[in-house]
Design a protein around this motif. Structure first.
Motif, PDB file in Angstrom:
ATOM      1  N   ALA A 109       0.771  -1.221  -0.006  1.00 11.38           N
ATOM      2  CA  ALA A 109       0.117  -0.071   0.154  1.00 11.38           C
ATOM      3  C   ALA A 109       0.891   1.282  -0.145  1.00 11.38           C
ATOM      4  CB  ALA A 109      -0.827  -0.038   1.063  1.00 11.38           C
ATOM      5  N   LYS A 110       1.864   1.215   0.592  1.00 14.05           N
ATOM      6  CA  LYS A 110       2.964   2.277   1.000  1.00 14.05           C
ATOM      7  C   LYS A 110       3.693   2.365  -0.373  1.00 14.05           C
ATOM      8  CE  LYS A 110       2.915   2.837   5.719  1.00 14.05           C
ATOM      9  NZ  LYS A 110       3.316   1.729   7.119  1.00 14.05           N
ATOM     10  N   TYR A 111       3.863   1.480  -0.915  1.00 16.53           N
ATOM     11  CA  TYR A 111       4.784   1.464  -2.442  1.00 16.53           C
ATOM     12  C   TYR A 111       3.758   2.147  -3.319  1.00 16.53           C
ATOM     13  CZ  TYR A 111       7.250  -0.050  -6.582  1.00 16.53           C
ATOM     14  OH  TYR A 111       7.667   0.038  -7.883  1.00 16.53           O
ATOM     15  N   LEU A 112       2.481   1.851  -3.409  1.00 14.29           N
ATOM     16  CA  LEU A 112       1.551   2.303  -4.451  1.00 14.29           C
ATOM     17  C   LEU A 112       1.063   3.767  -4.137  1.00 14.29           C
ATOM     18  CD1 LEU A 112      -0.246  -0.895  -5.173  1.00 14.29           C
ATOM     19  CD2 LEU A 112       1.171   0.121  -6.632  1.00 14.29           C
ATOM     20  N   GLU A 113       1.341   4.296  -2.910  1.00 16.71           N
ATOM     21  CA  GLU A 113       1.260   5.702  -2.811  1.00 16.71           C
ATOM     22  C   GLU A 113       1.968   6.531  -3.413  1.00 16.71           C
ATOM     23  OE1 GLU A 113       1.236   6.364   1.790  1.00 16.71           O
ATOM     24  OE2 GLU A 113      -0.588   5.149   1.830  1.00 16.71           O
ATOM     25  N   LYS A 114       3.340   5.828  -3.713  1.00 17.87           N
ATOM     26  CA  LYS A 114       4.375   6.644  -4.346  1.00 17.87           C
ATOM     27  C   LYS A 114       4.776   6.349  -5.714  1.00 17.87           C
ATOM     28  CE  LYS A 114       6.712   6.770   0.141  1.00 17.87           C
ATOM     29  NZ  LYS A 114       7.698   5.767   0.718  1.00 17.87           N
ATOM     30  N   ASN A 115       4.314   4.941  -6.178  1.00 19.24           N
ATOM     31  CA  ASN A 115       4.649   4.453  -7.337  1.00 19.24           C
ATOM     32  C   ASN A 115       3.443   3.872  -8.097  1.00 19.24           C
ATOM     33  OD1 ASN A 115       7.757   4.478  -6.940  1.00 19.24           O
ATOM     34  ND2 ASN A 115       6.989   3.388  -4.997  1.00 19.24           N
ATOM     35  N   LYS A 116       3.715   3.956  -9.455  1.00 24.53           N
ATOM     36  CA  LYS A 116       2.378   3.111 -10.063  1.00 24.53           C
ATOM     37  C   LYS A 116       2.658   1.381  -9.923  1.00 24.53           C
ATOM     38  CE  LYS A 116       1.890   6.796 -13.592  1.00 24.53           C
ATOM     39  NZ  LYS A 116       2.192   7.254 -14.824  1.00 24.53           N
ATOM     40  N   GLN A 117       1.975   0.721 -10.493  1.00 30.55           N
ATOM     41  CA  GLN A 117       1.887  -0.452 -10.453  1.00 30.55           C
ATOM     42  C   GLN A 117       3.012  -0.785 -11.182  1.00 30.55           C
ATOM     43  OE1 GLN A 117      -1.970  -2.531 -10.570  1.00 30.55           O
ATOM     44  NE2 GLN A 117      -2.317  -1.212 -12.238  1.00 30.55           N
ATOM     45  N   GLY A 118       3.729  -1.771 -10.919  1.00 29.84           N
ATOM     46  CA  GLY A 118       4.934  -2.477 -11.690  1.00 29.84           C
ATOM     47  C   GLY A 118       5.755  -3.296 -10.791  1.00 29.84           C
ATOM     48  N   ILE A 119       6.996  -3.625 -11.439  1.00 27.29           N
ATOM     49  CA  ILE A 119       7.942  -4.367 -10.836  1.00 27.29           C
ATOM     50  C   ILE A 119       8.265  -3.897  -9.359  1.00 27.29           C
ATOM     51  CG2 ILE A 119      10.291  -5.457 -10.927  1.00 27.29           C
ATOM     52  CD1 ILE A 119       9.744  -5.796 -13.956  1.00 27.29           C
ATOM     53  N   HIS A 120       8.157  -4.559  -8.662  1.00 26.87           N
ATOM     54  CA  HIS A 120       8.337  -4.220  -7.075  1.00 26.87           C
ATOM     55  C   HIS A 120       9.437  -4.691  -6.642  1.00 26.87           C
ATOM     56  CE1 HIS A 120       7.647  -4.786  -2.541  1.00 26.87           C
ATOM     57  NE2 HIS A 120       7.452  -3.454  -2.625  1.00 26.87           N
ATOM     58  N   HIS A 121       9.969  -5.973  -6.715  1.00 27.71           N
ATOM     59  CA  HIS A 121      11.152  -6.661  -6.373  1.00 27.71           C
ATOM     60  C   HIS A 121      11.844  -7.862  -7.202  1.00 27.71           C
ATOM     61  CE1 HIS A 121       8.315  -9.260  -3.930  1.00 27.71           C
ATOM     62  NE2 HIS A 121       9.158 -10.052  -4.164  1.00 27.71           N
ATOM     63  N   ILE A 122      13.130  -8.194  -7.099  1.00 21.72           N
ATOM     64  CA  ILE A 122      13.620  -9.156  -7.651  1.00 21.72           C
ATOM     65  C   ILE A 122      13.911 -10.198  -6.867  1.00 21.72           C
ATOM     66  CG2 ILE A 122      15.448 -10.037  -9.212  1.00 21.72           C
ATOM     67  CD1 ILE A 122      15.822  -7.160 -10.483  1.00 21.72           C
ATOM     68  N   ALA A 123      13.441 -11.507  -6.713  1.00 21.24           N
ATOM     69  CA  ALA A 123      13.796 -12.366  -5.740  1.00 21.24           C
ATOM     70  C   ALA A 123      14.760 -13.436  -6.272  1.00 21.24           C
ATOM     71  CB  ALA A 123      12.688 -13.280  -5.530  1.00 21.24           C
ATOM     72  N   PHE A 124      15.899 -13.574  -5.695  1.00 24.87           N
ATOM     73  CA  PHE A 124      16.984 -14.634  -5.918  1.00 24.87           C
ATOM     74  C   PHE A 124      16.796 -15.834  -4.987  1.00 24.87           C
ATOM     75  CE2 PHE A 124      19.246 -10.527  -7.364  1.00 24.87           C
ATOM     76  CZ  PHE A 124      19.258 -10.861  -8.791  1.00 24.87           C
TER      77      PHE A 124
END
Ligand code: CO
Length: 135
Positions: free
Chosen positions: A66-81
């Motif tokens: 929710a906090k991420y989408l307050e500042k950013n548009k939908q899209g790639i959020h993280h890469i997991a290794f």
């Protein structure tokens, strides 16, 4: 050792709509939908070859998504290794100057133990390390 890209995490506003979109795109259904209460997320997973796509929707306002989408548009959020020994990789990366977001791995979605690296130490990319919890 870092073995492969385990999944790409994509932050979405509406997981139902996004599931439908990715079903069409990938021509397959999600193999799992899972709530991770402690992260405040509803997830769904699509298998793509040896990697996965993880869709993430917030389940409450305090969720990191929710906090991420307050500042950013939908899209790639993280890469997991995918790593073979999460403690060894945490120790190695900390010595290299990367900043861990938690001192211990936490239970994540899809049967994994996970830890995140702070994007300020990784050129702005949120990175997740994950290891199968059963091993
Ligand atoms: Co993830």
């Amino acid at each position: 050792m870092i073995k492969k890209i385990e999944h790409l995490g994509i932050a979405v506003q509406d997981i139902e709509a996004s599931n439908a979109l990715f079903e069409k795109l990938l021509n397959t259904s999600p193999y799992k939908n899972e709530v991770v209460e402690r992260e405040g997320v509803l997830t769904s997973f699509f298998q793509v070859g040896e990697s996965k796509i993880e869709l993430l929707q917030a389940i409450h306002e305090d969720s990191p998504i929710a906090k991420y989408l307050e500042k950013n548009k939908q899209g790639i959020h993280h890469i997991a290794f995918d790593v073979d020994d999460i403690y060894a990789e945490m120790s190695r990366l900390e010595k290299e100057g990367f900043v861990l977001l938690s001192p211990e791995p936490k239970p994540g979605a899809d049967g994994k133990m996970i830890v995140f690296l702070h994007p300020k130490s990784t050129n702005g990319v949120l990175i997740e390390l994950c290891q199968d919890a059963q091993r």
